[in-house]
Design a protein around this motif. Structure first.
Motif, PDB file in Angstrom:
ATOM      1  N   ARG A 220       0.804  -1.213   0.000  1.00 38.63           N
ATOM      2  CA  ARG A 220       0.000   0.000   0.000  1.00 38.63           C
ATOM      3  C   ARG A 220       0.839   1.266   0.000  1.00 38.63           C
ATOM      4  N   THR A 221       2.158   1.155   0.218  1.00 39.86           N
ATOM      5  CA  THR A 221       3.035   2.322   0.295  1.00 39.86           C
ATOM      6  C   THR A 221       4.122   2.210  -0.754  1.00 39.86           C
ATOM      7  N   ASP A 222       4.371   3.293  -1.456  1.00 39.63           N
ATOM      8  CA  ASP A 222       5.462   3.314  -2.422  1.00 39.63           C
ATOM      9  C   ASP A 222       6.798   3.176  -1.708  1.00 39.63           C
ATOM     10  N   THR A 223       7.803   2.689  -2.442  1.00 37.73           N
ATOM     11  CA  THR A 223       9.126   2.516  -1.853  1.00 37.73           C
ATOM     12  C   THR A 223       9.741   3.851  -1.456  1.00 37.73           C
ATOM     13  N   THR A 224       9.538   4.873  -2.291  1.00 38.14           N
ATOM     14  CA  THR A 224      10.098   6.184  -1.966  1.00 38.14           C
ATOM     15  C   THR A 224       9.425   6.781  -0.738  1.00 38.14           C
ATOM     16  N   ASP A 225       8.109   6.623  -0.636  1.00 38.77           N
ATOM     17  CA  ASP A 225       7.408   7.139   0.541  1.00 38.77           C
ATOM     18  C   ASP A 225       7.823   6.402   1.804  1.00 38.77           C
ATOM     19  N   LEU A 226       8.085   5.095   1.682  1.00 38.16           N
ATOM     20  CA  LEU A 226       8.492   4.319   2.849  1.00 38.16           C
ATOM     21  C   LEU A 226       9.876   4.726   3.333  1.00 38.16           C
ATOM     22  N   LEU A 227      10.769   5.092   2.408  1.00 36.14           N
ATOM     23  CA  LEU A 227      12.097   5.538   2.814  1.00 36.14           C
ATOM     24  C   LEU A 227      12.038   6.896   3.504  1.00 36.14           C
ATOM     25  N   LEU A 228      11.139   7.760   3.045  1.00 37.67           N
ATOM     26  CA  LEU A 228      11.021   9.075   3.663  1.00 37.67           C
ATOM     27  C   LEU A 228      10.305   9.020   5.000  1.00 37.67           C
ATOM     28  N   ASP A 229       9.316   8.133   5.116  1.00 34.45           N
ATOM     29  CA  ASP A 229       8.530   8.035   6.350  1.00 34.45           C
ATOM     30  C   ASP A 229       8.298   6.564   6.656  1.00 34.45           C
ATOM     31  N   PRO A 230       9.163   5.914   7.446  1.00 33.02           N
ATOM     32  CA  PRO A 230       8.985   4.486   7.729  1.00 33.02           C
ATOM     33  C   PRO A 230       7.718   4.175   8.497  1.00 33.02           C
ATOM     34  N   SER A 231       7.115   5.138   9.172  1.00 31.52           N
ATOM     35  CA  SER A 231       5.905   4.864   9.940  1.00 31.52           C
ATOM     36  C   SER A 231       4.717   4.522   9.056  1.00 31.52           C
ATOM     37  N   GLN A 232       4.778   4.834   7.750  1.00 31.55           N
ATOM     38  CA  GLN A 232       3.664   4.536   6.875  1.00 31.55           C
ATOM     39  C   GLN A 232       3.507   3.044   6.648  1.00 31.55           C
ATOM     40  N   ASP A 233       4.544   2.267   6.926  1.00 27.98           N
ATOM     41  CA  ASP A 233       4.454   0.829   6.731  1.00 27.98           C
ATOM     42  C   ASP A 233       3.598   0.162   7.795  1.00 27.98           C
ATOM     43  N   ASP A 234       3.223   0.898   8.855  1.00 25.65           N
ATOM     44  CA  ASP A 234       2.438   0.324   9.936  1.00 25.65           C
ATOM     45  C   ASP A 234       0.947   0.299   9.626  1.00 25.65           C
ATOM     46  N   ARG A 235       0.547   0.858   8.503  1.00 23.21           N
ATOM     47  CA  ARG A 235      -0.862   0.866   8.168  1.00 23.21           C
ATOM     48  C   ARG A 235      -1.279  -0.490   7.621  1.00 23.21           C
ATOM     49  N   ALA A 236      -2.526  -0.875   7.897  1.00 23.01           N
ATOM     50  CA  ALA A 236      -3.043  -2.160   7.441  1.00 23.01           C
ATOM     51  C   ALA A 236      -4.101  -1.913   6.384  1.00 23.01           C
ATOM     52  N   GLY A 237      -4.224  -2.864   5.470  1.00 20.94           N
ATOM     53  CA  GLY A 237      -5.228  -2.740   4.433  1.00 20.94           C
ATOM     54  C   GLY A 237      -5.088  -3.854   3.417  1.00 20.94           C
ATOM     55  N   PHE A 238      -6.053  -3.930   2.512  1.00 19.06           N
ATOM     56  CA  PHE A 238      -6.049  -4.967   1.489  1.00 19.06           C
ATOM     57  C   PHE A 238      -6.974  -4.533   0.361  1.00 19.06           C
ATOM     58  N   LEU A 239      -6.904  -5.272  -0.741  1.00 16.96           N
ATOM     59  CA  LEU A 239      -7.790  -5.068  -1.880  1.00 16.96           C
ATOM     60  C   LEU A 239      -8.886  -6.119  -1.857  1.00 16.96           C
ATOM     61  N   ALA A 240     -10.118  -5.690  -2.026  1.00 16.68           N
ATOM     62  CA  ALA A 240     -11.264  -6.587  -2.118  1.00 16.68           C
ATOM     63  C   ALA A 240     -11.832  -6.472  -3.529  1.00 16.68           C
ATOM     64  N   ILE A 241     -11.812  -7.586  -4.261  1.00 13.39           N
ATOM     65  CA  ILE A 241     -12.254  -7.610  -5.655  1.00 13.39           C
ATOM     66  C   ILE A 241     -13.382  -8.623  -5.773  1.00 13.39           C
TER      67      ILE A 241
END
Length: 246
Positions: A80-101
């Motif tokens: 759910r998080t881009d690699t560049t965004d994760l490097l700038l803000d590691p706290s974004q990796d703590d979010r949970a989610g999924f795709l429902a199709i």
């Protein structure tokens, strides 16, 4: 008579210079003893581990509600998080989610665990314990990114609807719902996804699920858009699709 030169006598222990021999216990103690973290670091690590376990449990509770939808629905875990965004803000990796199709469409579900705290919702503003995390903005951004990636992989515009799901036992007070973002508790998630009716066929949902499950879909520059994917079988076009009679 042959006379050999006399060998020099080996120096005695007293003549040798003293050599400092390290004590085996003293040397081993410095290698084996682990570095103890400070009390502040230990408390931060324990808090992070506890938060990760709570978030994982909240995601499992939300996923449990989708079991009632049947085999036509597919749940996809995706970055759910881009690699560049994760490097700038590691706290974004703590979010949970999924795709429902499923037949109801494609939904990017974002999990918000509020525990026993009260939640106040007023449009795009979500307040929990006096804080206002950008849950609505994050849900929209994740859905937009998923739609962009899937559209590039398939070669057709694929809309993805953002869904913000609250998991917890606290009271939720709503003074206005956000625009372009669905919102519900984890107990109402399954009914929310099917409330819009059937928008795509189960076969189309299965095809989109296979595209979303492909690891190269979410990697930049490694998956060719519509290169390895065919919406119809070989030799068939959209005109060859039989019409459905109602």
């Amino acid at each position: 008579m042959t006379v050999f030169p006399a060998r020099r006598a080996a120096p005695t222990a007293r003549a040798l210079p003293p050599v400092a021999v390290p004590h085996p216990r003293a040397e081993a103690s410095g290698v084996l003893d682990p570095v103890r973290p400070s009390p502040l670091e230990w408390a931060r690590r324990r808090r992070a581990e506890r938060g990760a376990r709570r978030l994982e449990a909240a995601g499992a509770r939300a996923l449990g509600r989708l079991d009632h939808l049947g085999p036509a629905w597919h749940v996809i875990e995706w970055p759910r998080t881009d690699t560049t965004d994760l490097l700038l803000d590691p706290s974004q990796d703590d979010r949970a989610g999924f795709l429902a199709i499923g037949p109801g469409g494609l939904f990017a579900v974002t999990i918000a665990d509020h525990g026993r705290a009260r939640v106040l919702v007023a449009g795009d503003v979500v307040q929990i314990n006096g804080k206002r995390p950008p849950y609505v903005a994050e849900a929209r951004r994740d859905a937009k990114r998923a739609s962009k990636v899937l559209s590039q992989a398939v070669g057709l515009p694929i809309p993805v609807t953002p869904v913000l799901t609250f998991v917890g036992s606290g009271v939720i007070s709503v003074y206005g719902l956000p625009k372009d973002c669905l919102m519900a508790t984890h107990r109402e998630l399954d009914r929310l996804l099917v409330a819009g009716g059937n928008r795509i066929t189960p076969a189309t949902a299965e095809k989109l699920a296979r595209v979303a499950q492909h690891p190269g879909t979410w990697m930049n520059g490694t998956y060719r858009p519509a290169g390895d994917y065919r919406w119809y079988d070989d030799g068939r076009t959209a005109a060859d699709k039989p019409a459905n009679r109602r």
